[in-house]
Design a protein around this motif. Structure first.
Motif, PDB file in Angstrom:
ATOM      1  N   LEU A  31       0.828  -1.211   0.000  1.00 55.10           N
ATOM      2  CA  LEU A  31       0.000   0.000   0.000  1.00 55.10           C
ATOM      3  C   LEU A  31       0.861   1.259   0.000  1.00 55.10           C
ATOM      4  N   ARG A  32       1.965   1.267   0.746  1.00 54.39           N
ATOM      5  CA  ARG A  32       2.822   2.455   0.791  1.00 54.39           C
ATOM      6  C   ARG A  32       3.418   2.758  -0.574  1.00 54.39           C
ATOM      7  N   VAL A  91       0.737   7.400  -6.426  1.00 52.69           N
ATOM      8  CA  VAL A  91      -0.353   8.385  -6.540  1.00 52.69           C
ATOM      9  C   VAL A  91       0.177   9.791  -6.287  1.00 52.69           C
ATOM     10  N   VAL A  92       1.056   9.950  -5.301  1.00 53.51           N
ATOM     11  CA  VAL A  92       1.590  11.285  -4.989  1.00 53.51           C
ATOM     12  C   VAL A  92       2.528  11.763  -6.098  1.00 53.51           C
ATOM     13  N   GLU A 126       0.051   5.287 -15.199  1.00 55.41           N
ATOM     14  CA  GLU A 126      -1.237   5.968 -15.031  1.00 55.41           C
ATOM     15  C   GLU A 126      -2.372   4.969 -14.804  1.00 55.41           C
ATOM     16  N   LEU A 127      -2.302   3.820 -15.483  1.00 52.76           N
ATOM     17  CA  LEU A 127      -3.324   2.783 -15.295  1.00 52.76           C
ATOM     18  C   LEU A 127      -3.256   2.221 -13.875  1.00 52.76           C
ATOM     19  N   VAL A 128      -2.032   1.979 -13.416  1.00 49.84           N
ATOM     20  CA  VAL A 128      -1.874   1.451 -12.052  1.00 49.84           C
ATOM     21  C   VAL A 128      -2.398   2.456 -11.028  1.00 49.84           C
ATOM     22  N   VAL A 129      -2.195   3.768 -11.269  1.00 46.30           N
ATOM     23  CA  VAL A 129      -2.701   4.788 -10.351  1.00 46.30           C
ATOM     24  C   VAL A 129      -4.223   4.754 -10.287  1.00 46.30           C
ATOM     25  N   TRP A 174      -6.148   2.181 -10.630  1.00 40.07           N
ATOM     26  CA  TRP A 174      -6.503   1.049  -9.762  1.00 40.07           C
ATOM     27  C   TRP A 174      -6.139   1.356  -8.308  1.00 40.07           C
ATOM     28  N   ALA A 175      -4.980   2.006  -8.136  1.00 41.09           N
ATOM     29  CA  ALA A 175      -4.487   2.270  -6.784  1.00 41.09           C
ATOM     30  C   ALA A 175      -5.432   3.180  -6.015  1.00 41.09           C
ATOM     31  N   ASP A 176      -6.058   4.154  -6.710  1.00 43.23           N
ATOM     32  CA  ASP A 176      -6.983   5.063  -6.020  1.00 43.23           C
ATOM     33  C   ASP A 176      -8.085   4.285  -5.304  1.00 43.23           C
ATOM     34  N   ARG A 177      -8.649   3.288  -5.977  1.00 42.57           N
ATOM     35  CA  ARG A 177      -9.735   2.506  -5.368  1.00 42.57           C
ATOM     36  C   ARG A 177      -9.213   1.672  -4.196  1.00 42.57           C
ATOM     37  N   VAL A 178      -8.018   1.101  -4.391  1.00 42.99           N
ATOM     38  CA  VAL A 178      -7.432   0.282  -3.314  1.00 42.99           C
ATOM     39  C   VAL A 178      -7.124   1.140  -2.095  1.00 42.99           C
ATOM     40  N   LEU A 179      -6.566   2.322  -2.312  1.00 42.79           N
ATOM     41  CA  LEU A 179      -6.209   3.191  -1.192  1.00 42.79           C
ATOM     42  C   LEU A 179      -7.444   3.724  -0.482  1.00 42.79           C
TER      43      LEU A 179
END
Length: 306
Positions: free
Chosen positions: A9-10, A16-17, A68-71, A73-78
């Motif tokens: 997660l980190r 994302v940042v 950008e695609l991973v971000v 997905w990451a938004d929903r996970v975070l």
């Protein structure tokens, strides 16, 4: 079951940042890590994904199309992770703000009030909100049942041994004293000493079955034939009152009769050849140490008082 390609997660948070700031260095500073640590996290993610995620130039850092695609997905996970963190934080706050405990009657009446005041004072000194504590006073057997069933987080019991099936910590010891009313024959100055055999053969005022006080007394006299009780009562206060009224001798915790002995309402009688020491235990379910928070703090406070 999670697959082998899920980043930490980190690391996702870092990506994302970077997307928002356009700089790996700025992202590292915002998250309170070194740029070297940030670069290491990116490399670890790229190894998991199998493609580059960030490109670096003199103008800063920008995400690759895969990044950008991973971000996205990451938004929903975070978001889900933040919701989980908020829920756990609320649970921990509730555990700090309220504690359900049970204690055997002698501990509940004569020791626990001082422990609770001490814990509250300590929490206030640390700037914490004092824990709201609900306490049930009952006999030792019932305390063990309540802790085992999960009805309370923590229990305090007395007896010769720690109860089986629960985690425990010795917080102190107490001694049972044999006492009589001032008009009882044993109260005469020249006769304030009896043998264990005489005590066992005498009808006594006793607590109910399941009481730690009674268990200690019966264990100590187990090798001797015991007379039937003259009275069986469900509280220490009623035992003390019955003895003072002349019903017969009783074995009562030293803490419970301190004032009665000082005023002469009751008289202590020494018993030769008898060990009436009882152990005071904190008991709980789960790990080897008491549950984190006020339960653990209360056990530590109790142990320091003895």
């Amino acid at each position: 079951m999670l697959g082998p390609h899920v980043p930490e997660l980190r690391a996702l948070e870092l990506l994302v940042v970077v997307s928002r700031t356009g700089s790996l260095g700025a992202a590292a500073a915002e998250l309170g890590i070194t740029q070297q640590a940030a670069s290491s996290r990116v490399r670890t993610m790229e190894a998991l994904v199998g493609e580059p995620l960030v490109t670096r130039s003199k103008r800063g850092s920008e995400l690759t199309p895969t990044g950008e695609l991973v971000v996205q997905w990451a938004d929903r996970v975070l978001d889900a992770a933040q919701e989980l963190d908020a829920g756990i934080t609320a649970l921990r706050a509730d555990r700090r703000s309220h504690l359900d405990i049970a204690a055997s009657l002698t501990i509940a009446e004569h020791m626990l009030p001082g422990w609770l005041v001490g814990l509250r004072t300590e929490q206030v000194k640390r700037g914490q909100q004092p824990t709201e504590i609900t306490m049930t006073a009952t006999n030792t057997a019932r305390v063990v049942e309540m802790v085992g069933a999960g009805d309370v987080t923590l229990g305090f019991v007395e007896g010769p041994d720690a109860p089986r099936g629960l985690r425990h910590r010795l917080v102190g010891t107490d001694e049972l004293l044999v006492v009589v009313g001032p008009t009882h024959p044993w109260a005469q100055r020249s006769r304030r000493r009896v043998s264990a055999t005489t005590l066992a053969a005498t009808p006594l005022v006793v607590r109910e079955v399941g009481s730690g006080t009674r268990t200690v007394l019966e264990r100590a006299l187990a090798d001797l034939p015991m007379a039937a009780p003259v009275l069986e009562l469900s509280s220490t206060a009623s035992v003390r009152a019955a003895v003072a009224a002349g019903a017969g001798p009783a074995a009562v915790g030293a803490h419970a009769v301190r004032d009665d002995l000082a005023t002469g309402r009751l008289v202590q009688v020494a018993v030769t050849g008898l060990d009436l020491t009882r152990r005071l235990h904190a008991v709980w379910k789960g790990g080897p140490t008491p549950p984190e928070g006020p339960a653990r703090e209360l056990v530590a406070w109790a142990a320091r008082r003895h």
